[in-house]
Design a protein around this motif. Sequence first.
Motif, PDB file in Angstrom:
ATOM      1  N   GLN A  43       0.940  -1.186   0.017  1.00  0.00           N
ATOM      2  CA  GLN A  43      -0.035   0.117   0.092  1.00  0.00           C
ATOM      3  C   GLN A  43       1.013   1.285   0.077  1.00  0.00           C
ATOM      4  O   GLN A  43       1.164   1.827   0.949  1.00  0.00           O
ATOM      5  N   LYS A  86      -6.538   9.142  -2.500  1.00  0.00           N
ATOM      6  CA  LYS A  86      -7.543   8.620  -1.641  1.00  0.00           C
ATOM      7  C   LYS A  86      -8.492   9.434  -1.912  1.00  0.00           C
ATOM      8  O   LYS A  86      -8.491  10.897  -2.349  1.00  0.00           O
ATOM      9  N   ASP A 121      -1.647  -3.003  -8.655  1.00  0.00           N
ATOM     10  CA  ASP A 121      -2.506  -1.563  -8.612  1.00  0.00           C
ATOM     11  C   ASP A 121      -4.221  -1.674  -8.678  1.00  0.00           C
ATOM     12  O   ASP A 121      -4.599  -1.647  -9.830  1.00  0.00           O
ATOM     13  N   HIS A 160      -9.193   4.049  -1.561  1.00  0.00           N
ATOM     14  CA  HIS A 160      -7.955   4.127  -2.396  1.00  0.00           C
ATOM     15  C   HIS A 160      -8.156   3.632  -3.886  1.00  0.00           C
ATOM     16  O   HIS A 160      -8.847   2.601  -4.083  1.00  0.00           O
ATOM     17  N   HIS A 187       0.521   4.591   1.887  1.00  0.00           N
ATOM     18  CA  HIS A 187       0.099   4.613   3.393  1.00  0.00           C
ATOM     19  C   HIS A 187       1.214   5.469   4.231  1.00  0.00           C
ATOM     20  O   HIS A 187       2.372   5.428   4.087  1.00  0.00           O
ATOM     21  N   GLU A 223      -5.817  -2.771   6.714  1.00  0.00           N
ATOM     22  CA  GLU A 223      -4.991  -2.279   6.023  1.00  0.00           C
ATOM     23  C   GLU A 223      -3.656  -3.296   6.003  1.00  0.00           C
ATOM     24  O   GLU A 223      -3.311  -3.599   6.963  1.00  0.00           O
ATOM     25  N   GLU A 243     -13.995   1.054   2.218  1.00  0.00           N
ATOM     26  CA  GLU A 243     -12.658   0.764   2.995  1.00  0.00           C
ATOM     27  C   GLU A 243     -12.865   1.275   4.432  1.00  0.00           C
ATOM     28  O   GLU A 243     -12.704   0.444   5.531  1.00  0.00           O
ATOM     29  N   TYR A 264       4.216  -3.970  -6.676  1.00  0.00           N
ATOM     30  CA  TYR A 264       3.257  -3.351  -6.332  1.00  0.00           C
ATOM     31  C   TYR A 264       2.073  -3.743  -7.448  1.00  0.00           C
ATOM     32  O   TYR A 264       2.064  -3.579  -8.729  1.00  0.00           O
ATOM     33  N   ILE A 307       0.011  -3.589   4.708  1.00  0.00           N
ATOM     34  CA  ILE A 307       0.918  -2.479   4.403  1.00  0.00           C
ATOM     35  C   ILE A 307       2.237  -3.345   3.719  1.00  0.00           C
ATOM     36  O   ILE A 307       2.857  -2.889   2.608  1.00  0.00           O
ATOM     37  N   GLN A 334      -7.935  -2.355  -2.624  1.00  0.00           N
ATOM     38  CA  GLN A 334      -7.715  -3.358  -1.589  1.00  0.00           C
ATOM     39  C   GLN A 334      -8.641  -4.515  -1.590  1.00  0.00           C
ATOM     40  O   GLN A 334      -9.966  -4.322  -1.653  1.00  0.00           O
TER      41      GLN A 334
END
Lengths: 243, 243, 243, 243
Positions: free
Chosen positions: A132, C189, D158, C184, A135, A164, C163, D156, A166, D161
């Motif tokens: 994430q 955000k 994309d 997100h 974050h 979350e 979220e 990562y 991370i 979540q």
Amino acid sequence: MSVRITVWNEFRHEQKNPKVSTLYPNGIHEAIASPLREKGYDVKTATLDQPMHGLNDKVLDETDVLIWWGHIAHQEVSDEIVEKVVQRVWKGMGLIVLHSAHFSKVFKRLMGTSCDLKWREANDKERLWVVQPNHPIVQGINEFIELPQEEMYGEYFDIPQPEELIFLSWFSGGEVFRSGCTYHRGLGKIFYFRPGHETFPTYHHPEIQRVLANAVEWAAPHEIKQPICGKVQALETLPSLQS
Amino acid sequence: MSVRITVWNEFRHEQKNPKVSTLYPNGIHEAIASPLREKGYDVKTATLDQPMHGLNDKVLDETDVLIWWGHIAHQEVSDEIVEKVVQRVWKGMGLIVLHSAHFSKVFKRLMGTSCDLKWREANDKERLWVVQPNHPIVQGINEFIELPQEEMYGEYFDIPQPEELIFLSWFSGGEVFRSGCTYHRGLGKIFYFRPGHETFPTYHHPEIQRVLANAVEWAAPHEIKQPICGKVQALETLPSLQS
Amino acid sequence: MSVRITVWNEFRHEQKNPKVSTLYPNGIHEAIASPLREKGYDVKTATLDQPMHGLNDKVLDETDVLIWWGHIAHQEVSDEIVEKVVQRVWKGMGLIVLHSAHFSKVFKRLMGTSCDLKWREANDKERLWVVQPNHPIVQGINEFIELPQEEMYGEYFDIPQPEELIFLSWFSGGEVFRSGCTYHRGLGKIFYFRPGHETFPTYHHPEIQRVLANAVEWAAPHEIKQPICGKVQALETLPSLQS
Amino acid sequence: MSVRITVWNEFRHEQKNPKVSTLYPNGIHEAIASPLREKGYDVKTATLDQPMHGLNDKVLDETDVLIWWGHIAHQEVSDEIVEKVVQRVWKGMGLIVLHSAHFSKVFKRLMGTSCDLKWREANDKERLWVVQPNHPIVQGINEFIELPQEEMYGEYFDIPQPEELIFLSWFSGGEVFRSGCTYHRGLGKIFYFRPGHETFPTYHHPEIQRVLANAVEWAAPHEIKQPICGKVQALETLPSLQS
């Protein structure tokens, strides 16, 4: 106003194992506290063998974020202190739970699960991947942190689904692990961060130190209105009750 | 094979309050159990004042889903039984927590929060709105369930953020409430469902009964491989350790 | 450095409906911008009928947080601008989506759902209950915000599961609504905030203004390492490929 | 009634690359469809070069769960068909997105993000660890699935979540990946499942086939009440409007 941090450490390995005391001559708590002090935070430490484990009411009253490291003596932490810490978290104190403190009474009490996992002390390399990247806890951190040697923790990790996620860890022995997880409990924010075995210099690693400082900022309580619970009157007119 | 259900009830109000015993002459547990039996489930009941609260090892061994109703006697439930129930949930037993059981030891233990809330016994109407219409728990349920009279529970409800939020309640007195919430703890699935005050005929309502039957199906464990935890060997070749 | 805000407004109702222009003589955008300016933010405004809807590359380059209000002219927003805004969000720009902008092209594009809901222009009272009291977006806000008159929006609201759920609305007509939701998307955000119908003085309400200021702080990007995607070399030695 | 599945495949690699056609002589779609048919499902297939990509209204009307594999020709899928598929998902059709279909128009449209990631065609071993062992999608699956050779996908990634994270992948080259992710969009359930590069026999692996069958069961719509949106009357009496 500066965030007030208390670093709690079991402080047993350092007194028994020369390998640990060589790495952490003033204890793991001081290795964690020192770079936070340099960043300007107000940092205290507390250890298991102090009276009330160093966590009397005055200390807890003056703590915005509590950092917890424990391993071989979880059972020696008194239930009364555990309950006090839990109550403070519910009122807004931040909590950062490190490595083997996944099995601490405080963390298990707040999670409601066994917090069990796989582990191995061997010669694993760990690579913590950021999943994430926006974050606040990973501000300034590259796409992964590499630790040349760490204890392995592997899935299945018996925690509630993180709010979350991370960090995800890759281990050279073939395992993965959810290594950076956030939760809310009551008004308190909780961050579990996996690395930090006592026989490795993990807490001297600048990126690990950066994550801890970021996590302190994230977990620190701001101005919070305490919620109102219990019996209340109606806000709208209700028809009268017939018995 | 049929899901095996145990309905646990405190069973105190029914013995003291004629209003309650008139509504639930055989106890709230029987009012919950009976429509589930009619649907073909294998349903037992258990109550607080039975030996071991009716929850000995044999009963728990033969329970796929435990339904829990309690209110004025949470403190009388023995910590040993609470721990056994929690352990069963971790191993996969489903748990359905009803109304004032938000304050049961079992639910608080699994949530890690205070589970406090606002409440009022008055003359509120409750309307439970479905906010996840494709969830198995609301199969066959219209866009809301209306209860002409219920006890009010209002936010802030001190629970961990639900994994899934199924129902939101509207109360005529001006409050809202997260009324249907799901969680996982270990291998067990948990559903908290708000309505069901003892002085109202809520458990005779066909849509409430449908939700409970749906929740049983959702929470029932299927074939699960128990996870492996503890010390493990590497799956890949590691360089040898140097001491 | 101060957060740079752009407030985007459709700015049509104000030019047609005297009730709206009386409430918002300089447009809804100025009513939103003005209290943010007073708090020290660097605030620009942009409206639909400006060239490129006021959102050329320079404006977007200099925007940390974009606030969006639209209602009757969503279809007039060019797809090219929508795509640019979406790309900026993915790179870290914060986005605050207000009221009827639930149906804006930008929000629907980022959510992947229809974003449909129930609505009614009548004489409803709205009470927005805080359900995550330690979230930065509700810092300084009491347990609810009461708006004596607002348009009603009701569930089912067709959005991805938020979220974080910050506000739940109660309406006097009998509905509830998930009124404050965070997401997100990429590095950006997003905060959706329900109230703000053009015929009511909602944006003059001090607590609504406080929520908007808090949301700006929450959504503003900090230092983020842009993730690396695409083709990469192995970090560990792999056995050679055999064709 | 049996779940009706449509397996959609780009079906280009199989016609150009002898390595792929040797592994999948009847196409990847048939390799996926065949074990599902043996389990008793009603399975159709559809491919890019058929009229309307094989997805006319009748086919979509008769599809409960759509499985999607695409790689080099995402741009050739017509926007009109993409929009139809998206609308069906919103109405309850399940969607299983495989491997390189992370970049399909359908998946990107439903996620609202770029869906970008790291990748490498080399000689990686993949080990998919189960991190939610009681999820129906991993029923009967051991604690990990090992694939001796697969294309690497790394973080990562994309995506929004995941609502539920089911699998985490370990790659021998040093990366990790969120390999099994669930989402809801509207009334439809979506499962993204990472493995399945065309040059490896992944879809012949019995545990991969088991995951796909489990995912079909999980994603299939049950009886759903379609939500009511749009303008509605108040459920409670409101004071009359004054203009």
